[in-house]
Design a protein around this motif. Sequence first.
Motif, PDB file in Angstrom:
ATOM      1  N   PHE A   8       0.855  -1.186   0.000  1.00  0.00           N
ATOM      2  CA  PHE A   8       0.000   0.000   0.000  1.00  0.00           C
ATOM      3  C   PHE A   8       0.890   1.235   0.000  1.00  0.00           C
ATOM      4  N   THR A   9       1.178   1.711  -1.203  1.00  0.00           N
ATOM      5  CA  THR A   9       2.037   2.876  -1.393  1.00  0.00           C
ATOM      6  C   THR A   9       1.658   3.547  -2.708  1.00  0.00           C
ATOM      7  N   ASN A  10       1.963   4.813  -2.834  1.00  0.00           N
ATOM      8  CA  ASN A  10       1.639   5.560  -4.055  1.00  0.00           C
ATOM      9  C   ASN A  10       2.606   5.170  -5.172  1.00  0.00           C
ATOM     10  N   LEU A  28     -18.213   2.181  -8.470  1.00  0.00           N
ATOM     11  CA  LEU A  28     -18.823   1.550  -7.301  1.00  0.00           C
ATOM     12  C   LEU A  28     -18.527   0.054  -7.374  1.00  0.00           C
ATOM     13  N   ILE A  29     -17.774  -0.452  -6.428  1.00  0.00           N
ATOM     14  CA  ILE A  29     -17.330  -1.848  -6.443  1.00  0.00           C
ATOM     15  C   ILE A  29     -18.160  -2.647  -5.452  1.00  0.00           C
ATOM     16  N   ASP A  30     -18.863  -3.662  -5.934  1.00  0.00           N
ATOM     17  CA  ASP A  30     -19.673  -4.513  -5.052  1.00  0.00           C
ATOM     18  C   ASP A  30     -19.268  -5.983  -5.166  1.00  0.00           C
ATOM     19  N   GLU A  43      -9.114  -8.616  -5.785  1.00  0.00           N
ATOM     20  CA  GLU A  43      -7.894  -9.343  -5.424  1.00  0.00           C
ATOM     21  C   GLU A  43      -6.745  -8.379  -5.136  1.00  0.00           C
ATOM     22  N   ASP A  44      -6.582  -7.376  -6.024  1.00  0.00           N
ATOM     23  CA  ASP A  44      -5.444  -6.452  -5.905  1.00  0.00           C
ATOM     24  C   ASP A  44      -5.961  -5.073  -5.509  1.00  0.00           C
ATOM     25  N   ILE A  45      -6.259  -4.902  -4.233  1.00  0.00           N
ATOM     26  CA  ILE A  45      -6.815  -3.630  -3.758  1.00  0.00           C
ATOM     27  C   ILE A  45      -5.801  -2.484  -3.833  1.00  0.00           C
ATOM     28  N   PRO A  46      -4.469  -2.704  -3.621  1.00  0.00           N
ATOM     29  CA  PRO A  46      -3.538  -1.580  -3.777  1.00  0.00           C
ATOM     30  C   PRO A  46      -3.556  -1.010  -5.199  1.00  0.00           C
ATOM     31  N   MET A  67      -7.046   4.130   5.552  1.00  0.00           N
ATOM     32  CA  MET A  67      -5.601   4.316   5.710  1.00  0.00           C
ATOM     33  C   MET A  67      -4.839   3.710   4.535  1.00  0.00           C
ATOM     34  N   GLU A  68      -5.258   2.536   4.097  1.00  0.00           N
ATOM     35  CA  GLU A  68      -4.606   1.899   2.946  1.00  0.00           C
ATOM     36  C   GLU A  68      -4.750   2.778   1.702  1.00  0.00           C
TER      37      GLU A  68
END
Length: 330
Positions: A135-137, A173-175, A179-182, A213-214
Motif C-alpha cells: 500500500f504505497t503511491n 462503485l465496487i460490489d 484481489e489487488d486492492i492496492p 488508511m490503505e
Amino acid sequence: MRKLYFLVPGTDGKFACGGLWAELKTLNLAKEICDAQVVTYRQREKDKLFLDDVLQQQDLQQAIFVISWGFDVAKLAPRLKSYNVVYHAHSAGYGFKLPASIPIITVSRNTLGYWGQLSPHSLIYYLPNQISDEFTNQNLERDIDVLVLARKSSEYLIKDLVPALQPKCKLELIDYYIEDIPALFNRAKIYIYDSAEYWAQQRVTEGFGLQPMEAAACGCQIFSSLNGGLSDYLDPGFNSYKIAAYSKEYDMQRILKLLQDWSPSNLPESFFQEYRRENIIPRFQVILSELNEFFDHKQNHQSNIQPLTKMRLTKLSTQRILNKIKKKLQ
C-alpha cells in the motif's frame, strides 16, 4: 516465550472478512517473535489445529490462547478460564466484561480507551493493525475520479450521493471482491468510506478502519466517517474530509471542488510508520514479554483488587452522597 494459539472460528467461507485478515496478519507478525499457530473452533479445516483437540494436550500453561472474535468471546473466555488467555480487541461494544486475569491487546486507541474504562484492573496494550508495504503511491495515471466500495457503505452513500455524483465524474462503485486492492487504490483520486451506519446496525464499533488508511497510503484523498477507530488517525481539514456532512449538496460541492484541482494525498511516509511491520514487531516483542511475566505471576498469585461491579459502583456512589451530606451538616 510461551507458544501462541490464535483462535478463529474458521479461515474461509463465511468467516472470510477484514477482521480475519487482520488477525492472520497479526499471527504472521507473532511468528517472527515466537512459536504461533492458528486454531479453529467452529469448523475443522485441513492442516489446521482444532480447539477441542488442542485442549487435550498436556502442559498448556506454556501456551497463550489469543481470542479475538467479538461475538464469541463471551463463550470462549469462561471455557478457557483455567488457561492463559489474551483478548485481541478489534471492535468494541459487544457488551461483555472480562476478568482482570485476561489481558487485552487493542488495535486502536479508541478501543484502548473503551477497555481502559470498562476493565480498569486488566493489563491493556495498544498494538495497531499492520499496513502492508504494497500500500504505497505508485505515481500512476488515475482513471477513477471517485471510488466507493459497497460493503459497509451507508444507504445515503449508495442511494443518494453515488447516483448524484455519477453524471458529474468518473465514479466506480465496487460490489465484488477485489484481489489487488492496492492497484485499485492507485487508480483512484478520491476514496469515500462511510461505515458509521453499518456499525451502528451491528451495535459495535469500527475497530480500526483499515481501508481509508490503505487508500491514503496509495495517494487517495479521503472522504470518510469518523466513527470508532477511524478517529485514531483521520483529521478532517488536514488529512481527510468528513463525509455525510450536513447535506448531499455540500458533500458534492466539496468532492467536485477537490477534483477540479486534485493532487495526491501528501501524507509523509512517517505518518504510516506506526502501522508498518518494522515498528509493530518491536512493540509486539515488548507486549509479549510483559504478558509472559504476567502469566508467570498469575500462576502463584490471586487477583486482589476489587472489580468495578454494579454493586460496588452503587456502594461508592452512596458513600459519596453520604460524605457530601456529612460535610454540609458539619
